[in-house]
Write a protein that holds these residues in place. Structure first.
Motif, mmCIF file in Angstrom:
data_model
loop_
_atom_site.group_PDB
_atom_site.id
_atom_site.type_symbol
_atom_site.label_atom_id
_atom_site.label_comp_id
_atom_site.label_asym_id
_atom_site.label_seq_id
_atom_site.Cartn_x
_atom_site.Cartn_y
_atom_site.Cartn_z
ATOM 1 N N CYS A 76 4.838 24.226 -7.087
ATOM 2 C CA CYS A 76 5.036 24.791 -8.411
ATOM 3 C C CYS A 76 4.259 23.978 -9.429
ATOM 4 O O CYS A 76 4.304 22.755 -9.390
ATOM 5 C CB CYS A 76 6.516 24.669 -8.760
ATOM 6 N N ILE A 77 3.570 24.648 -10.336
ATOM 7 C CA ILE A 77 2.971 23.929 -11.462
ATOM 8 C C ILE A 77 3.490 24.558 -12.749
ATOM 9 O O ILE A 77 3.449 25.777 -12.913
ATOM 10 C CB ILE A 77 1.422 24.008 -11.437
ATOM 11 N N VAL A 93 2.504 28.334 -7.105
ATOM 12 C CA VAL A 93 3.065 29.214 -8.129
ATOM 13 C C VAL A 93 2.920 28.531 -9.479
ATOM 14 O O VAL A 93 3.300 27.374 -9.637
ATOM 15 C CB VAL A 93 4.576 29.454 -7.906
ATOM 16 N N LEU A 94 2.364 29.266 -10.429
ATOM 17 C CA LEU A 94 2.252 28.738 -11.789
ATOM 18 C C LEU A 94 3.363 29.347 -12.626
ATOM 19 O O LEU A 94 3.455 30.570 -12.740
ATOM 20 C CB LEU A 94 0.888 29.097 -12.385
ATOM 21 N N ILE A 95 4.226 28.514 -13.191
ATOM 22 C CA ILE A 95 5.243 29.028 -14.111
ATOM 23 C C ILE A 95 4.743 28.776 -15.525
ATOM 24 O O ILE A 95 4.555 27.624 -15.924
ATOM 25 C CB ILE A 95 6.600 28.336 -13.902
ATOM 26 N N ASP A 96 4.517 29.871 -16.253
ATOM 27 C CA ASP A 96 3.952 29.754 -17.599
ATOM 28 C C ASP A 96 5.061 29.876 -18.645
ATOM 29 O O ASP A 96 5.685 30.927 -18.779
ATOM 30 C CB ASP A 96 2.905 30.859 -17.802
ATOM 31 N N ARG A 122 9.301 23.980 -3.404
ATOM 32 C CA ARG A 122 8.727 22.912 -2.588
ATOM 33 C C ARG A 122 9.333 22.942 -1.181
ATOM 34 O O ARG A 122 8.654 22.755 -0.181
ATOM 35 C CB ARG A 122 9.007 21.560 -3.240
ATOM 36 N N LEU A 123 10.647 23.201 -1.129
ATOM 37 C CA LEU A 123 11.333 23.209 0.164
ATOM 38 C C LEU A 123 10.842 24.322 1.084
ATOM 39 O O LEU A 123 10.911 24.196 2.294
ATOM 40 C CB LEU A 123 12.849 23.335 -0.035
ATOM 41 N N ILE A 124 10.374 25.433 0.503
ATOM 42 C CA ILE A 124 9.849 26.473 1.379
ATOM 43 C C ILE A 124 8.337 26.345 1.556
ATOM 44 O O ILE A 124 7.661 27.259 2.016
ATOM 45 C CB ILE A 124 10.229 27.904 0.925
ATOM 46 N N GLY A 125 7.810 25.194 1.189
ATOM 47 C CA GLY A 125 6.446 24.852 1.557
ATOM 48 C C GLY A 125 5.366 25.239 0.568
ATOM 49 O O GLY A 125 4.190 25.235 0.894
#
Ligand SMILES: Nc1ncnc2c1ncn2[C@@H]1O[C@H](COP(=O)(O)OP(=O)(O)O)[C@@H](O)[C@H]1O
Ligand SMILES: [Mg+2]
Lengths: 133, 289
Positions: B225-226, B193-196, B219-222
Protein backbone atom coordinates in the motif's frame (compact mmCIF):
# COMPACT_ATOMS: atom_id res chain seq x y z
CA UNK A 1 -20.16 35.00 12.29
CA UNK A 2 -21.83 34.24 15.59
CA UNK A 3 -19.17 34.66 18.32
CA UNK A 4 -20.59 31.62 20.08
CA UNK A 5 -21.87 28.37 18.79
CA UNK A 6 -22.59 24.85 19.98
CA UNK A 7 -23.03 21.42 18.44
CA UNK A 8 -24.65 18.52 20.25
CA UNK A 9 -22.87 15.19 19.79
CA UNK A 10 -25.09 12.13 19.75
CA UNK A 11 -24.56 10.37 16.43
CA UNK A 12 -21.35 9.75 14.57
CA UNK A 13 -22.28 12.27 11.90
CA UNK A 14 -22.57 15.01 14.53
CA UNK A 15 -18.76 14.88 14.63
CA UNK A 16 -18.75 16.11 11.03
CA UNK A 17 -21.14 18.92 11.96
CA UNK A 18 -18.87 20.03 14.82
CA UNK A 19 -15.88 19.94 12.54
CA UNK A 20 -17.63 22.08 9.97
CA UNK A 21 -18.51 24.74 12.52
CA UNK A 22 -14.90 24.67 13.74
CA UNK A 23 -13.53 25.16 10.25
CA UNK A 24 -15.99 27.89 9.43
CA UNK A 25 -15.18 29.88 12.58
CA UNK A 26 -11.43 29.33 12.18
CA UNK A 27 -11.61 30.59 8.61
CA UNK A 28 -13.52 33.70 9.59
CA UNK A 29 -11.09 34.44 12.42
CA UNK A 30 -8.37 34.37 9.70
CA UNK A 31 -6.48 31.34 10.91
CA UNK A 32 -4.04 29.98 8.33
CA UNK A 33 -4.79 26.82 6.38
CA UNK A 34 -2.62 24.65 8.62
CA UNK A 35 -4.15 25.99 11.83
CA UNK A 36 -7.64 25.52 10.38
CA UNK A 37 -6.78 21.87 9.80
CA UNK A 38 -5.31 21.61 13.33
CA UNK A 39 -8.45 23.04 14.92
CA UNK A 40 -10.78 20.86 12.82
CA UNK A 41 -8.74 17.78 13.71
CA UNK A 42 -8.72 18.63 17.43
CA UNK A 43 -12.49 19.11 17.38
CA UNK A 44 -12.85 15.81 15.56
CA UNK A 45 -10.89 14.05 18.32
CA UNK A 46 -12.84 15.66 21.15
CA UNK A 47 -16.20 15.04 19.50
CA UNK A 48 -15.35 11.43 18.76
CA UNK A 49 -14.30 10.86 22.35
CA UNK A 50 -17.69 12.15 23.46
CA UNK A 51 -19.43 9.87 20.95
CA UNK A 52 -17.33 6.85 21.99
CA UNK A 53 -16.96 7.24 25.74
CA UNK A 54 -19.70 9.54 26.99
CA UNK A 55 -22.54 8.82 24.54
CA UNK A 56 -23.71 12.37 24.57
CA UNK A 57 -22.27 15.81 25.00
CA UNK A 58 -21.65 19.11 23.35
CA UNK A 59 -18.89 21.02 21.63
CA UNK A 60 -19.03 24.73 22.38
CA UNK A 61 -17.16 27.31 20.34
CA UNK A 62 -16.19 30.73 21.49
CA UNK A 63 -14.50 33.30 19.27
CA UNK A 64 -12.15 35.45 21.28
CA UNK A 65 -11.54 38.86 19.72
CA UNK A 66 -9.86 41.29 22.07
CA UNK A 67 -7.58 44.24 21.32
CA UNK A 68 -4.36 42.28 21.13
CA UNK A 69 -5.47 38.67 20.74
CA UNK A 70 -7.71 36.68 18.47
CA UNK A 71 -8.42 33.04 19.08
CA UNK A 72 -10.88 30.21 19.10
CA UNK A 73 -11.80 28.44 22.30
CA UNK A 74 -13.27 24.95 21.98
CA UNK A 75 -14.99 23.35 24.92
CA UNK A 76 -16.04 19.69 24.93
CA UNK A 77 -18.58 19.05 27.65
CA UNK A 78 -20.09 15.70 28.53
CA UNK A 79 -21.88 14.03 31.40
CA UNK A 80 -20.21 10.69 30.80
CA UNK A 81 -18.30 8.40 33.15
CA UNK A 82 -15.42 10.81 33.75
CA UNK A 83 -11.71 10.01 33.57
CA UNK A 84 -10.02 8.18 36.42
CA UNK A 85 -6.40 9.13 35.85
CA UNK A 86 -5.72 12.18 33.70
CA UNK A 87 -1.99 11.58 33.41
CA UNK A 88 -2.74 8.11 32.06
CA UNK A 89 -5.04 9.24 29.23
CA UNK A 90 -2.56 11.98 28.31
CA UNK A 91 0.06 9.36 27.49
CA UNK A 92 0.61 8.66 23.81
CA UNK A 93 -0.78 5.26 22.97
CA UNK A 94 -3.12 4.85 25.96
CA UNK A 95 -6.54 3.70 24.78
CA UNK A 96 -9.34 1.71 26.38
CA UNK A 97 -11.06 1.15 23.03
CA UNK A 98 -8.26 -0.33 20.94
CA UNK A 99 -7.70 3.02 19.28
CA UNK A 100 -4.38 4.72 18.63
CA UNK A 101 -4.57 6.54 21.95
CA UNK A 102 -3.20 9.64 20.30
CA UNK A 103 -6.35 11.75 20.55
CA UNK A 104 -5.98 13.66 23.80
CA UNK A 105 -2.19 14.13 23.73
CA UNK A 106 -2.64 15.04 20.07
CA UNK A 107 -5.23 17.71 20.84
CA UNK A 108 -2.84 19.20 23.40
CA UNK A 109 -0.13 19.48 20.74
CA UNK A 110 -2.50 20.74 18.03
CA UNK A 111 -3.82 23.57 20.21
CA UNK A 112 -2.05 26.28 22.27
CA UNK A 113 -3.87 25.87 25.56
CA UNK A 114 -5.37 22.72 26.97
CA UNK A 115 -7.20 21.86 30.17
CA UNK A 116 -9.19 18.86 31.47
CA UNK A 117 -11.68 18.95 34.30
CA UNK A 118 -13.27 15.65 35.14
CA UNK A 119 -15.11 13.89 37.89
CA UNK A 120 -15.97 10.20 38.05
CA UNK A 121 -19.64 9.65 37.40
CA UNK A 122 -20.23 13.34 36.72
CA UNK A 123 -18.53 14.01 33.42
CA UNK A 124 -15.65 15.63 31.64
CA UNK A 125 -14.98 19.11 30.32
CA UNK A 126 -12.03 19.69 28.05
CA UNK A 127 -11.12 23.23 27.05
CA UNK A 128 -8.63 23.95 24.30
CA UNK A 129 -7.73 27.27 22.71
CA UNK A 130 -5.80 28.25 19.62
CA UNK A 131 -4.49 31.75 19.02
CA UNK A 132 -4.11 33.43 15.66
CA UNK A 133 -0.49 34.12 15.00
CA UNK B 1 -77.15 11.91 6.19
CA UNK B 2 -73.66 11.20 4.89
CA UNK B 3 -74.97 10.36 1.43
CA UNK B 4 -76.92 13.60 1.16
CA UNK B 5 -73.83 15.60 2.12
CA UNK B 6 -71.88 13.67 -0.40
CA UNK B 7 -74.47 14.49 -3.02
CA UNK B 8 -74.16 18.19 -2.26
CA UNK B 9 -70.39 18.02 -2.46
CA UNK B 10 -70.33 16.06 -5.71
CA UNK B 11 -73.03 18.11 -7.43
CA UNK B 12 -71.16 21.27 -6.56
CA UNK B 13 -67.70 19.92 -7.07
CA UNK B 14 -66.84 22.67 -9.58
CA UNK B 15 -67.64 25.40 -7.10
CA UNK B 16 -65.83 23.67 -4.28
CA UNK B 17 -62.76 23.08 -6.43
CA UNK B 18 -62.76 26.77 -7.44
CA UNK B 19 -62.91 27.87 -3.81
CA UNK B 20 -60.24 25.37 -2.90
CA UNK B 21 -57.93 26.39 -5.73
CA UNK B 22 -58.24 30.00 -4.68
CA UNK B 23 -57.23 29.24 -1.12
CA UNK B 24 -54.30 27.00 -1.88
CA UNK B 25 -53.01 29.43 -4.49
CA UNK B 26 -52.67 31.99 -1.76
CA UNK B 27 -50.79 29.36 0.27
CA UNK B 28 -48.35 28.94 -2.59
CA UNK B 29 -46.89 32.41 -2.29
CA UNK B 30 -46.38 32.48 1.45
CA UNK B 31 -45.13 28.91 1.53
CA UNK B 32 -42.57 26.48 0.22
CA UNK B 33 -43.70 26.61 -3.34
CA UNK B 34 -43.01 30.25 -4.18
CA UNK B 35 -40.41 29.23 -6.77
CA UNK B 36 -42.81 26.99 -8.66
CA UNK B 37 -44.41 28.38 -11.80
CA UNK B 38 -48.09 29.24 -11.54
CA UNK B 39 -49.08 26.98 -14.44
CA UNK B 40 -47.43 23.96 -12.96
CA UNK B 41 -48.96 24.66 -9.60
CA UNK B 42 -52.46 25.12 -11.05
CA UNK B 43 -52.19 21.93 -13.10
CA UNK B 44 -50.96 19.82 -10.23
CA UNK B 45 -53.63 21.24 -7.97
CA UNK B 46 -56.40 20.50 -10.50
CA UNK B 47 -55.13 16.95 -10.62
CA UNK B 48 -55.09 16.90 -6.85
CA UNK B 49 -58.74 18.01 -6.84
CA UNK B 50 -59.60 15.24 -9.32
CA UNK B 51 -57.89 12.68 -7.13
CA UNK B 52 -59.83 13.88 -4.09
CA UNK B 53 -63.21 13.79 -5.84
CA UNK B 54 -62.59 10.43 -7.47
CA UNK B 55 -61.92 9.07 -4.04
CA UNK B 56 -65.02 10.70 -2.54
CA UNK B 57 -67.25 9.36 -5.31
CA UNK B 58 -66.04 6.00 -4.17
CA UNK B 59 -64.49 5.15 -7.49
CA UNK B 60 -61.23 5.74 -5.74
CA UNK B 61 -58.70 3.31 -6.96
CA UNK B 62 -55.60 3.54 -4.83
CA UNK B 63 -53.57 3.65 -8.05
CA UNK B 64 -54.64 7.21 -8.74
CA UNK B 65 -53.56 8.27 -5.26
CA UNK B 66 -50.27 6.49 -5.61
CA UNK B 67 -49.56 8.02 -8.99
CA UNK B 68 -50.34 11.45 -7.61
CA UNK B 69 -48.07 11.14 -4.58
CA UNK B 70 -45.30 9.90 -6.82
CA UNK B 71 -45.75 12.92 -9.03
CA UNK B 72 -45.46 15.27 -6.05
CA UNK B 73 -42.24 13.56 -4.97
CA UNK B 74 -40.79 13.74 -8.45
CA UNK B 75 -41.62 17.43 -8.57
CA UNK B 76 -39.68 17.71 -5.33
CA UNK B 77 -42.60 19.27 -3.49
CA UNK B 78 -42.86 18.88 0.27
CA UNK B 79 -45.29 16.63 2.09
CA UNK B 80 -46.94 19.77 3.46
CA UNK B 81 -48.32 20.47 -0.02
CA UNK B 82 -50.43 17.34 0.38
CA UNK B 83 -51.40 17.85 4.01
CA UNK B 84 -52.11 21.56 3.62
CA UNK B 85 -54.15 20.89 0.50
CA UNK B 86 -56.33 18.36 2.25
CA UNK B 87 -56.67 20.55 5.31
CA UNK B 88 -57.94 23.39 3.15
CA UNK B 89 -60.22 21.00 1.29
CA UNK B 90 -61.75 19.87 4.55
CA UNK B 91 -62.40 23.43 5.63
CA UNK B 92 -63.77 24.64 2.29
CA UNK B 93 -66.07 21.67 1.84
CA UNK B 94 -67.42 21.80 5.37
CA UNK B 95 -68.17 25.49 4.97
CA UNK B 96 -69.85 24.93 1.63
CA UNK B 97 -72.14 22.14 2.79
CA UNK B 98 -73.09 24.11 5.88
CA UNK B 99 -73.98 27.09 3.72
CA UNK B 100 -76.54 24.90 1.91
CA UNK B 101 -78.29 24.15 5.15
CA UNK B 102 -81.29 26.21 6.17
CA UNK B 103 -81.15 25.72 9.85
CA UNK B 104 -77.82 25.31 11.51
CA UNK B 105 -77.95 23.46 14.77
CA UNK B 106 -74.97 21.96 16.51
CA UNK B 107 -76.06 18.49 15.54
CA UNK B 108 -76.08 19.19 11.81
CA UNK B 109 -72.82 20.98 12.24
CA UNK B 110 -71.07 18.04 13.87
CA UNK B 111 -72.60 15.64 11.34
CA UNK B 112 -71.17 17.59 8.45
CA UNK B 113 -67.80 17.80 10.13
CA UNK B 114 -67.78 14.10 10.78
CA UNK B 115 -68.77 13.21 7.23
CA UNK B 116 -66.13 15.38 5.61
CA UNK B 117 -63.50 14.06 8.00
CA UNK B 118 -64.56 10.63 7.04
CA UNK B 119 -63.92 11.31 3.33
CA UNK B 120 -60.65 13.07 3.80
CA UNK B 121 -59.00 10.77 6.32
CA UNK B 122 -58.36 7.77 4.05
CA UNK B 123 -56.97 10.10 1.39
CA UNK B 124 -54.56 11.66 3.86
CA UNK B 125 -53.50 8.29 5.15
CA UNK B 126 -52.91 6.86 1.72
CA UNK B 127 -51.11 9.88 0.30
CA UNK B 128 -48.87 10.33 3.33
CA UNK B 129 -48.03 6.63 3.34
CA UNK B 130 -47.21 6.62 -0.35
CA UNK B 131 -45.19 9.77 -0.07
CA UNK B 132 -43.07 8.63 2.88
CA UNK B 133 -42.75 5.11 1.48
CA UNK B 134 -41.46 6.49 -1.78
CA UNK B 135 -39.18 8.83 0.04
CA UNK B 136 -37.67 6.08 2.15
CA UNK B 137 -37.16 4.13 -1.01
CA UNK B 138 -35.26 7.00 -2.59
CA UNK B 139 -33.13 7.47 0.53
CA UNK B 140 -32.19 3.81 0.64
CA UNK B 141 -31.36 3.78 -3.07
CA UNK B 142 -29.15 6.82 -2.61
CA UNK B 143 -27.49 5.05 0.28
CA UNK B 144 -26.61 2.15 -1.94
CA UNK B 145 -25.34 4.52 -4.61
CA UNK B 146 -23.22 6.35 -2.05
CA UNK B 147 -21.82 3.12 -0.74
CA UNK B 148 -20.78 2.11 -4.21
CA UNK B 149 -19.09 5.45 -4.65
CA UNK B 150 -17.49 5.54 -1.25
CA UNK B 151 -14.49 3.27 -1.73
CA UNK B 152 -13.94 2.57 -5.42
CA UNK B 153 -10.95 0.61 -6.58
CA UNK B 154 -9.59 1.33 -10.04
CA UNK B 155 -7.19 -1.07 -11.76
CA UNK B 156 -5.03 1.34 -13.78
CA UNK B 157 -2.62 -1.19 -15.21
CA UNK B 158 -1.52 -4.68 -14.50
CA UNK B 159 -0.47 -5.01 -10.91
CA UNK B 160 -1.37 -1.42 -9.95
CA UNK B 161 -4.70 -0.23 -8.55
CA UNK B 162 -5.78 3.11 -7.14
CA UNK B 163 -8.37 3.87 -4.46
CA UNK B 164 -9.28 7.55 -4.59
CA UNK B 165 -11.03 8.63 -1.39
CA UNK B 166 -13.17 11.74 -1.43
CA UNK B 167 -15.08 13.10 1.54
CA UNK B 168 -15.51 12.25 5.18
CA UNK B 169 -14.56 8.81 6.44
CA UNK B 170 -16.82 7.42 9.15
CA UNK B 171 -16.65 3.96 10.69
CA UNK B 172 -18.99 2.44 8.13
CA UNK B 173 -16.97 3.79 5.25
CA UNK B 174 -13.73 2.73 6.91
CA UNK B 175 -15.03 -0.84 6.92
CA UNK B 176 -15.93 -0.60 3.23
CA UNK B 177 -12.46 0.71 2.41
CA UNK B 178 -10.90 -2.31 4.08
CA UNK B 179 -13.26 -4.79 2.40
CA UNK B 180 -12.92 -3.30 -1.07
CA UNK B 181 -9.15 -3.05 -0.76
CA UNK B 182 -8.73 -6.70 0.14
CA UNK B 183 -11.26 -7.96 -2.39
CA UNK B 184 -9.82 -5.74 -5.12
CA UNK B 185 -6.21 -6.68 -4.50
CA UNK B 186 -7.11 -10.33 -4.95
CA UNK B 187 -9.46 -9.80 -7.86
CA UNK B 188 -7.08 -7.62 -9.88
CA UNK B 189 -4.03 -9.44 -8.66
CA UNK B 190 -2.48 -6.15 -7.57
CA UNK B 191 1.06 -5.79 -6.43
CA UNK B 192 0.67 -2.16 -5.41
CA UNK B 193 -2.38 -0.22 -4.22
CA UNK B 194 -2.30 3.56 -4.10
CA UNK B 195 -4.69 5.09 -1.58
CA UNK B 196 -5.27 8.71 -2.57
CA UNK B 197 -6.48 10.92 0.30
CA UNK B 198 -6.35 14.25 -1.56
CA UNK B 199 -10.12 14.59 -1.10
CA UNK B 200 -10.33 13.62 2.57
CA UNK B 201 -10.96 16.81 4.54
CA UNK B 202 -9.69 15.70 7.96
CA UNK B 203 -7.30 12.92 8.90
CA UNK B 204 -7.76 12.36 12.60
CA UNK B 205 -6.51 9.43 14.67
CA UNK B 206 -9.52 7.31 13.78
CA UNK B 207 -9.02 7.74 10.03
CA UNK B 208 -5.27 7.21 10.39
CA UNK B 209 -5.86 4.09 12.45
CA UNK B 210 -8.14 2.60 9.80
CA UNK B 211 -5.69 3.44 7.01
CA UNK B 212 -2.82 1.85 8.93
CA UNK B 213 -4.89 -1.27 9.56
CA UNK B 214 -5.92 -1.46 5.90
CA UNK B 215 -2.30 -1.14 4.77
CA UNK B 216 -1.27 -3.85 7.21
CA UNK B 217 -3.98 -6.19 5.93
CA UNK B 218 -2.95 -5.53 2.32
CA UNK B 219 0.64 -6.32 3.27
CA UNK B 220 -0.49 -9.62 4.80
CA UNK B 221 -2.02 -10.75 1.52
CA UNK B 222 1.23 -9.99 -0.25
CA UNK B 223 0.69 -6.57 -1.80
CA UNK B 224 1.94 -3.13 -0.96
CA UNK B 225 0.00 0.00 0.00
CA UNK B 226 1.22 3.51 -0.72
CA UNK B 227 -0.57 6.49 0.80
CA UNK B 228 -0.66 9.40 -1.63
CA UNK B 229 -2.17 12.87 -1.86
CA UNK B 230 -1.15 14.04 1.60
CA UNK B 231 -1.70 17.77 1.58
CA UNK B 232 0.87 19.84 3.53
CA UNK B 233 -1.62 20.80 6.26
CA UNK B 234 -2.63 17.16 6.68
CA UNK B 235 1.02 16.14 6.96
CA UNK B 236 1.42 18.73 9.74
CA UNK B 237 -1.60 17.57 11.72
CA UNK B 238 -0.55 13.94 11.41
CA UNK B 239 2.84 14.88 12.86
CA UNK B 240 1.17 16.89 15.66
CA UNK B 241 -1.06 13.97 16.52
CA UNK B 242 2.10 11.90 16.90
CA UNK B 243 0.90 9.24 14.49
CA UNK B 244 3.67 6.95 13.36
CA UNK B 245 3.49 6.34 9.63
CA UNK B 246 7.04 5.04 9.34
CA UNK B 247 5.82 1.60 8.30
CA UNK B 248 3.45 3.08 5.76
CA UNK B 249 5.05 4.25 2.51
CA UNK B 250 3.75 7.71 1.66
CA UNK B 251 4.07 10.05 -1.29
CA UNK B 252 2.88 13.61 -1.51
CA UNK B 253 1.18 13.24 -4.88
CA UNK B 254 -0.54 10.57 -6.91
CA UNK B 255 2.00 11.13 -9.66
CA UNK B 256 4.95 10.38 -7.38
CA UNK B 257 3.11 7.41 -5.94
CA UNK B 258 2.45 6.06 -9.40
CA UNK B 259 6.12 6.39 -10.34
CA UNK B 260 7.03 4.49 -7.16
CA UNK B 261 4.47 1.82 -8.04
CA UNK B 262 6.04 1.40 -11.47
CA UNK B 263 9.44 0.99 -9.90
CA UNK B 264 8.13 -1.68 -7.53
CA UNK B 265 6.61 -3.55 -10.45
CA UNK B 266 9.86 -3.16 -12.42
CA UNK B 267 8.55 -0.78 -15.00
CA UNK B 268 9.13 2.78 -16.06
CA UNK B 269 7.61 5.33 -18.37
CA UNK B 270 9.78 6.22 -21.34
CA UNK B 271 9.08 9.24 -23.52
CA UNK B 272 8.92 8.38 -27.16
CA UNK B 273 11.03 10.56 -29.41
CA UNK B 274 9.20 13.78 -30.22
CA UNK B 275 7.50 13.73 -33.62
CA UNK B 276 9.03 16.91 -35.07
CA UNK B 277 12.48 15.51 -34.74
CA UNK B 278 11.42 12.46 -36.62
CA UNK B 279 10.03 14.54 -39.42
CA UNK B 280 13.16 16.67 -39.50
CA UNK B 281 15.43 13.71 -39.75
CA UNK B 282 13.13 12.28 -42.37
CA UNK B 283 13.40 15.44 -44.46
CA UNK B 284 17.12 15.45 -43.94
CA UNK B 285 17.41 11.90 -45.10
CA UNK B 286 15.35 12.65 -48.20
CA UNK B 287 17.69 15.52 -48.98
CA UNK B 288 20.45 13.03 -48.67
CA UNK B 289 22.22 14.83 -45.82
N1 LIG C 1 -14.87 12.30 27.23
C1 LIG C 1 -14.32 11.21 27.80
N2 LIG C 1 -14.94 10.59 28.83
C2 LIG C 1 -14.41 9.48 29.39
N3 LIG C 1 -13.26 8.92 29.00
C3 LIG C 1 -12.57 9.48 28.00
C4 LIG C 1 -13.07 10.65 27.33
N4 LIG C 1 -12.18 10.99 26.38
C5 LIG C 1 -11.19 10.09 26.43
N5 LIG C 1 -11.40 9.17 27.39
C6 LIG C 1 -10.51 8.04 27.74
O1 LIG C 1 -9.20 8.40 27.38
C7 LIG C 1 -8.63 7.42 26.54
C8 LIG C 1 -7.68 8.05 25.55
O2 LIG C 1 -8.37 8.88 24.66
P1 LIG C 1 -7.70 9.28 23.30
O3 LIG C 1 -6.38 9.89 23.59
O4 LIG C 1 -8.66 10.11 22.52
O5 LIG C 1 -7.43 7.90 22.57
P2 LIG C 1 -8.47 6.86 21.92
O6 LIG C 1 -9.76 7.57 21.71
O7 LIG C 1 -7.82 6.42 20.67
O8 LIG C 1 -8.61 5.74 22.91
C9 LIG C 1 -9.80 6.73 25.89
O9 LIG C 1 -9.49 5.42 25.48
C10 LIG C 1 -10.84 6.77 27.00
O10 LIG C 1 -10.68 5.70 27.89
MG1 LIG D 1 -10.00 9.49 20.93
Amino acid sequence: MKPQSGVIIRKEWDIVGARQVAREMARELKFGVVDQARIATAVSELARNIYLYANEGQILFNAIQSVNKTGLCVKAVDTGPGINDISEVMQDGYSTSGGLGAGLPGVKRLMDEFDIKTEIGIGTTITATKWVR
Amino acid sequence: MDSSFKKIAIENSDTIVQMWLKEISSLKDVNYTSTISNDLYQNASREFADVIFTSIRGQGSTDALEAFSEKIINLGWPLSYITDGLQVFRRVTTKFILSKHDQLDTEAFSEVLESVDHWVEPIIRQLVNDYTGNWENIVSLQRVALQELSAPLIPVMEGITIMPLIGTIDTERAKLIMENLLQGVIRYNSEVVLIDITGVPVVDTMVAHHLIQAAEAVRLIGAKCILVGIRPEIAQTIVNLGIDLSNFPTKSSLKKGFTAALEITNREIIDREPKEENIESLIKSIRGE
